[in-house]
Design a protein around this motif. Structure first.
Motif: not given
Length: 317
Positions: A79-81, A61-65
């Motif tokens: 988000l990357t962190k 989900s984070i990668k999509k965001n």
């Protein structure tokens, strides 16, 4: 020095003999137990799941965001962190802190109930000087050979000591309640800290102490402000009222003024140093060094005003 110790001991005895002191301690302890019982038994039991599977799903989900073109650079960085931290958990087989666990409960209590401690500390700070005037005991206090600044300092130290006591109650009781309700399993798991992409493992106790330390900065500043008002105006109701008012809406007012660059000089924009660790500063260009320097300036100003108000004015008349 001996005289100063006696003054502090005298103030501590006054606090210890006050029934309101122990009522506040009891409220804190009961609140911790109540929150623990609600967290443990309220609601339906959630089905057990594998934490690794949960993190993998969260990472997708984070990668999509992150790939979303409309997301801001700051949000993308956060988000990357978060993604880096999750991947470290998976790679090193370290389970993250869960809400229904010993450290999850202790951390949640620390973040959620420091505000209650602040309220009680403001009540104590707002009355410790003003009540001497309203009760007429200030004259008995000043006939002693002690200098006025020593009397004032002893009261301030006593308030800070009371505040530390309340924090210790919060930490000890939440640790005991959390262990009883959620078990002590996993007590040795480290906390994973991510500072600008550099990941380190921190002892969980050290992490909890850091949370308390950073949260206490706001607490000490509010206590010092209430103590100053109590000293200058000699009115406990005014000191407590202003202190509680600022504690309640100070941050909200600051948020409304963030569009102005000068808002970075407001006290409430700087009291939360977690903004430099867990997120981003409220006002662009602010740094931890800037906030610490400004807090020191406010702290000195509050105490100088207290000193002048107590030592230079005709108190006995």
């Amino acid at each position: 020095m001996h005289n100063m110790i006696n003054l502090i001991r005298n103030e501590n005895m006054k606090i210890a003999h006050s029934i309101s002191t122990w009522i506040m301690v009891g409220i804190v302890a009961l609140m911790i137990v109540a929150v623990g019982l609600i967290s443990r038994f309220a609601g339906a039991e959630a089905p057990k799941s594998d934490w690794k599977t949960d993190i993998i799903t969260e990472n997708e989900s984070i990668k999509k965001n992150i790939e979303d073109a409309e997301i801001s650079e700051n949000s993308k960085a956060n988000l990357t962190k978060e993604l880096q931290t999750n991947e470290y958990h998976l790679e090193h087989n370290i389970e993250p802190i869960q809400g229904k666990s010993l450290w999850g409960f202790v951390e949640g209590i620390a973040r959620g109930m420091i505000g209650l401690i602040s309220l009680f500390a403001i009540i104590m700070a707002g009355g410790i000087v003003a009540n001497e005037f309203s009760g007429g005991t200030i004259k008995l206090l000043l006939i002693r050979p002690s200098k006025r600044w020593k009397i004032l300092l002893s009261k301030y130290i006593a308030v800070i000591g009371y505040t530390i006591l309340m924090l210790l109650v919060l930490l000890v009781v939440s640790s005991i309640v959390g262990g009883i309700l959620f078990g002590f399993k996993g007590a040795g798991i480290p906390f994973i800290a991510n500072s600008n992409g550099k990941i380190t493992e921190i002892n969980m106790i050290a992490h909890i102490v850091q949370i308390y330390g950073l949260q206490c900065i706001s607490l000490v500043m509010m206590v010092t402000l209430a103590f100053m008002i109590s000293t200058v105006f000699r009115n406990s109701a005014m000191a407590i009222g202003i202190g509680v008012f600022l504690l309640t809406i100070g941050t909200t007012i600051t948020m409304l003024l963030l569009k102005y660059n000068w808002s970075k000089y407001i006290l409430f924009a700087n009291v939360d140093l977690n903004q430099y660790i867990d997120g981003e500063p409220l006002v662009k260009g602010m740094t931890m060094t800037f906030s610490i320097t400004l807090l020191i300036v406010y702290f000195v100003i509050f105490n100088v005003i207290s000193y002048i108000g107590f030592t230079k004015r005709d108190i006995v008349a």
